[in-house]
Write an enzyme that holds these catalytic residues in place. Structure first.
Site, PDB file in Angstrom:
ATOM      1  N   HIS A  74      -9.323   2.527  -1.658  1.00 27.86           N
ATOM      2  CA  HIS A  74      -7.837   2.326  -1.470  1.00 27.86           C
ATOM      3  C   HIS A  74      -7.477   1.139  -2.456  1.00 27.86           C
ATOM      4  O   HIS A  74      -7.370   0.045  -2.321  1.00 27.86           O
ATOM      5  CB  HIS A  74      -7.577   1.466   0.116  1.00 27.86           C
ATOM      6  CG  HIS A  74      -6.221   1.213   0.210  1.00 27.86           C
ATOM      7  ND1 HIS A  74      -5.160   1.671  -0.362  1.00 27.86           N
ATOM      8  CD2 HIS A  74      -5.924   0.317   1.302  1.00 27.86           C
ATOM      9  CE1 HIS A  74      -3.944   1.395  -0.026  1.00 27.86           C
ATOM     10  NE2 HIS A  74      -4.591   0.445   1.176  1.00 27.86           N
ATOM     11  N   CYS A  95       0.762  -1.419  -0.013  1.00 30.82           N
ATOM     12  CA  CYS A  95      -0.028   0.041  -0.129  1.00 30.82           C
ATOM     13  C   CYS A  95       1.098   1.210   0.095  1.00 30.82           C
ATOM     14  O   CYS A  95       0.459   2.322  -0.351  1.00 30.82           O
ATOM     15  CB  CYS A  95      -0.918  -0.177   1.483  1.00 30.82           C
ATOM     16  SG  CYS A  95      -1.757  -1.489   1.526  1.00 30.82           S
TER      17      CYS A  95
HETATM   18  N1  COA Z   1     -17.089   0.812   3.970  1.00 28.22           N
HETATM   19  C1  COA Z   1     -18.336   1.195   3.802  1.00 28.22           C
HETATM   20  N2  COA Z   1     -19.194   0.169   3.035  1.00 28.22           N
HETATM   21  C2  COA Z   1     -18.599  -0.594   2.477  1.00 28.22           C
HETATM   22  C3  COA Z   1     -17.128  -1.209   2.778  1.00 28.22           C
HETATM   23  C4  COA Z   1     -16.510  -0.419   3.448  1.00 28.22           C
HETATM   24  N3  COA Z   1     -15.139  -0.638   3.664  1.00 28.22           N
HETATM   25  N4  COA Z   1     -16.943  -2.259   1.986  1.00 28.22           N
HETATM   26  C5  COA Z   1     -18.078  -2.545   1.474  1.00 28.22           C
HETATM   27  N5  COA Z   1     -19.206  -1.721   1.705  1.00 28.22           N
HETATM   28  C6  COA Z   1     -20.632  -1.717   1.405  1.00 28.22           C
HETATM   29  C7  COA Z   1     -20.673  -1.869  -0.088  1.00 28.22           C
HETATM   30  O1  COA Z   1     -20.791  -0.916  -0.772  1.00 28.22           O
HETATM   31  C8  COA Z   1     -22.072  -2.766  -0.127  1.00 28.22           C
HETATM   32  O2  COA Z   1     -23.020  -1.809  -0.122  1.00 28.22           O
HETATM   33  P1  COA Z   1     -24.350  -2.204  -0.867  1.00 28.22           P
HETATM   34  O3  COA Z   1     -25.134  -3.355  -0.368  1.00 28.22           O
HETATM   35  O4  COA Z   1     -25.268  -0.840  -0.437  1.00 28.22           O
HETATM   36  O5  COA Z   1     -24.149  -2.166  -2.393  1.00 28.22           O
HETATM   37  C9  COA Z   1     -22.058  -3.705   1.104  1.00 28.22           C
HETATM   38  O6  COA Z   1     -20.963  -2.959   1.950  1.00 28.22           O
HETATM   39  C10 COA Z   1     -21.497  -4.981   0.695  1.00 28.22           C
HETATM   40  O7  COA Z   1     -20.484  -4.819  -0.032  1.00 28.22           O
HETATM   41  P2  COA Z   1     -19.184  -6.113  -0.151  1.00 28.22           P
HETATM   42  O8  COA Z   1     -18.174  -5.525  -1.075  1.00 28.22           O
HETATM   43  O9  COA Z   1     -20.009  -7.506  -0.135  1.00 28.22           O
HETATM   44  O10 COA Z   1     -18.444  -6.143   1.359  1.00 28.22           O
HETATM   45  P3  COA Z   1     -17.604  -7.317   1.790  1.00 28.22           P
HETATM   46  O11 COA Z   1     -18.082  -7.874   3.064  1.00 28.22           O
HETATM   47  O12 COA Z   1     -17.284  -8.266   0.676  1.00 28.22           O
HETATM   48  O13 COA Z   1     -16.086  -6.660   2.209  1.00 28.22           O
HETATM   49  C11 COA Z   1     -14.871  -5.604   3.745  1.00 28.22           C
HETATM   50  C12 COA Z   1     -16.260  -5.624   3.161  1.00 28.22           C
HETATM   51  C13 COA Z   1     -14.777  -4.385   4.823  1.00 28.22           C
HETATM   52  C14 COA Z   1     -14.273  -7.124   4.239  1.00 28.22           C
HETATM   53  C15 COA Z   1     -13.736  -5.247   2.628  1.00 28.22           C
HETATM   54  O14 COA Z   1     -14.339  -4.052   2.111  1.00 28.22           O
HETATM   55  C16 COA Z   1     -12.444  -5.194   2.949  1.00 28.22           C
HETATM   56  O15 COA Z   1     -11.706  -6.171   3.070  1.00 28.22           O
HETATM   57  N6  COA Z   1     -11.686  -3.972   3.301  1.00 28.22           N
HETATM   58  C17 COA Z   1     -10.468  -4.179   3.738  1.00 28.22           C
HETATM   59  C18 COA Z   1      -9.367  -3.627   2.555  1.00 28.22           C
HETATM   60  C19 COA Z   1      -7.875  -4.181   2.746  1.00 28.22           C
HETATM   61  O16 COA Z   1      -7.621  -5.037   3.792  1.00 28.22           O
HETATM   62  N7  COA Z   1      -7.178  -3.357   2.287  1.00 28.22           N
HETATM   63  C20 COA Z   1      -5.868  -3.434   2.472  1.00 28.22           C
HETATM   64  C21 COA Z   1      -5.618  -2.549   3.915  1.00 28.22           C
HETATM   65  S1  COA Z   1      -3.972  -2.619   4.651  1.00 28.22           S
END
Ligand code: COA
Length: 387
Positions: free
Chosen positions: A335, A86
């Site tokens: 991100h 990142c």
């Molecule tokens: N913040 C707010 N809303 C979020 C979100 C987030 N981070 N991630 C997904 N959503 C929303 C989506 O828009 C979707 O909304 P909708 O139903 O209105 O369309 C809903 O939540 C479900 O989305 P989905 O993609 O199925 O979520 P998910 O459960 O697969 O993933 C996380 C959610 C948090 C697990 C994922 O965003 C994630 O892994 N984030 C971290 C990424 C990371 O680790 N990056 C490196 C950092 S060091």
């Protein structure tokens, strides 16, 4: 102490769930960067290029930088891929500034890209996990959300705090995201929604996490003494710091401080000859809400545990005394791994030229950009000033 280099153009795609692939995203960001150069610049003016990208999903894992040369219309120039997870974008800026300091007289292109949303969730976990420690973290099932969840629970325990400040980071950054047309999320959330959201890695819920996003960003840099050939309002790079730490968090003496950020910040401030009180706004690496609190402390703007009260006081809001992540941060803007560090500098470029529109920070004259790889294993800090 003098300018080290200047940013004379910058471009950005939208961040989010996007149709185009990485090549097309790069092409859009780079052509927007050329178009933004006030007195004109073309691919033939570029002497060297650096690409920041993890290669998420297996896209062009090797030799990806040649693609940047192609998509920039600059085939033939030396191209180098910078991969520090990142923090790739921050390290790519550092490489570009060093190329200029080593004598490059032409423009140096820095671009970052990641295409993440076309990968199924199990593969996604793998591709996120590869930037953490393999032996003690990834193979044991610990995700980045898991690592930051452990850090957050220790932080709250250590300082006897509730989760309100974490939630406030999400509320603020979502609010800022509503003013950024490139942001992945452009909707407000309330503190109650954040606190009640589905748990991802307790105490972190859905709104404490950055999303998985596609996107690209690009910068054009020139030697400071020739910057005005390209624009009357260059943005100068005055300080740079970079450092690393143990890859696995278990190897570090403390969970709640990122030594790499501290070292990088000290190097950058020493090099620029700036005092922290001179910084007018911050772009910090808020991959999870706890990361913004740690950043404020490790960068030297709050003592241990004090970032929570600082955040709850409203100081880090766009109109507060220390605006932090006016573009929505990783939390709301999104991100796309390799693009993130470059995107932070794009925001700095707009803000310091007073071209950030509705989200303009009123007093923006000096900025700090902070980019972290994984859970603190690599970090850069860049200090920039307006012309
Ligand atoms: N913040 C707010 N809303 C979020 C979100 C987030 N981070 N991630 C997904 N959503 C929303 C989506 O828009 C979707 O909304 P909708 O139903 O209105 O369309 C809903 O939540 C479900 O989305 P989905 O993609 O199925 O979520 P998910 O459960 O697969 O993933 C996380 C959610 C948090 C697990 C994922 O965003 C994630 O892994 N984030 C971290 C990424 C990371 O680790 N990056 C490196 C950092 S060091």
């Amino acid at each position: 102490m003098g300018h080290r280099a200047a940013i004379v153009g910058a471009g950005h795609t939208r961040f989010g769930v996007l149709e185009p692939g990485p090549r097309a995203l790069l092409r859009s960001a780079v052509s927007a960067a050329f178009a933004s150069v006030d007195h004109g610049a073309a691919p033939r003016d570029v002497g060297e290029a650096f690409l920041a990208s993890l290669g998420f999903g297996g896209w062009q894992i090797g030799n990806a930088s040649a693609v940047l040369g192609e998509e920039a219309g600059a085939v033939g120039v030396p191209t180098t891929r910078v991969e520090n997870a990142c923090a790739s974008g921050g390290f790519a800026l550092r490489a570009a500034v060093r190329a200029i300091e080593a004598g490059a007289r032409e423009l140096v292109l820095v671009a970052g890209v990641e295409k993440m949303t076309d990968v199924a969730s199990a593969r996604r976990r793998y591709w996120l996990g590869v930037s953490g420690d393999t032996e003690w973290e990834r193979l044991a099932g610990l995700t980045f959300a898991g690592v930051y969840g452990l850090i957050a629970s220790h932080y709250l325990f250590e300082h006897r705090l509730g989760p309100e400040a974490l939630a406030e980071v999400a509320v603020k950054n979502h609010e800022n995201g509503t003013l950024n047309p490139n942001a992945h999320f452009q909707k407000r959330v309330s503190r109650e929604e954040v606190l009640r959201s589905a748990r991802v890695a307790d105490p972190l819920g859905l709104f404490d996490c950055c999303p998985v996003s596609d996107g690209a960003a690009a910068l054009l840099l020139a030697p400071a003494d020739s910057a005005r050939r390209y624009t009357d309002t260059p943005v100068y790079v005055d300080g740079l710091g970079a450092a690393s730490d143990h890859l696995a968090v278990q190897e570090r003496p403390e969970l709640t401080r990122f030594e790499a950020t501290r070292r990088a910040a000290d190097e950058a401030f020493r090099g620029a000859g700036w005092d922290r009180s001179e910084v007018s706004f911050l772009e910090v690496h808020d991959c999870f809400t706890i990361a913004e609190l740690l950043a404020l402390e490790d960068l030297g703007f709050a003592g241990p545990g004090e970032a929570a009260a600082l955040t709850l006081s409203g100081a880090t809001r766009r109109t507060g005394r220390l605006p932090t992540n006016p573009d929505g941060g990783l939390k709301a803007k999104g991100h796309p791994i390799g693009a993130t560090g470059v995107s932070q500098l794009y925001e700095v470029f707009l803000q310091l030229r007073r071209a950030a529109g509705a989200r303009q920070v009123p007093q923006a004259t000096r900025a700090l950009a902070h980019n972290v790889g994984g859970a603190g294993a690599t970090a850069t800090v860049s200090l920039l000033s307006g012309g």
